[in-house]
Scaffold this motif. Structure first.
Motif: not given
Ligand SMILES: [Zn+2]
Length: 56
Positions: A13, A37, A34, A16, A39
């Protein structure tokens, strides 16, 4: 006794920095996202598999 073989592709990711194996993505519907998180921009990184390559 069973051994699990990882397909080999791991994503990281960009937000993060979580390492997300493609296997995990498949378990979650195959979406590139991800798992920590959420993403959606992940970059492919090399899997932590040590391979011996004969030097030429
Ligand atoms: Zn993330």
């Amino acid at each position: 006794m069973s051994e699990k073989t990882v397909a080999g592709i791991v994503y990281e990711c960009v937000r993060c920095g979580a390492k997300v194996p493609s296997e995990e993505l498949e378990l979650r519907g195959g979406e590139i996202k991800c798992i920590v998180c959420g993403y959606r921009i992940l970059k492919k990184i090399k899997p932590p598999i040590v391979k011996r390559v004969p030097a030429e």
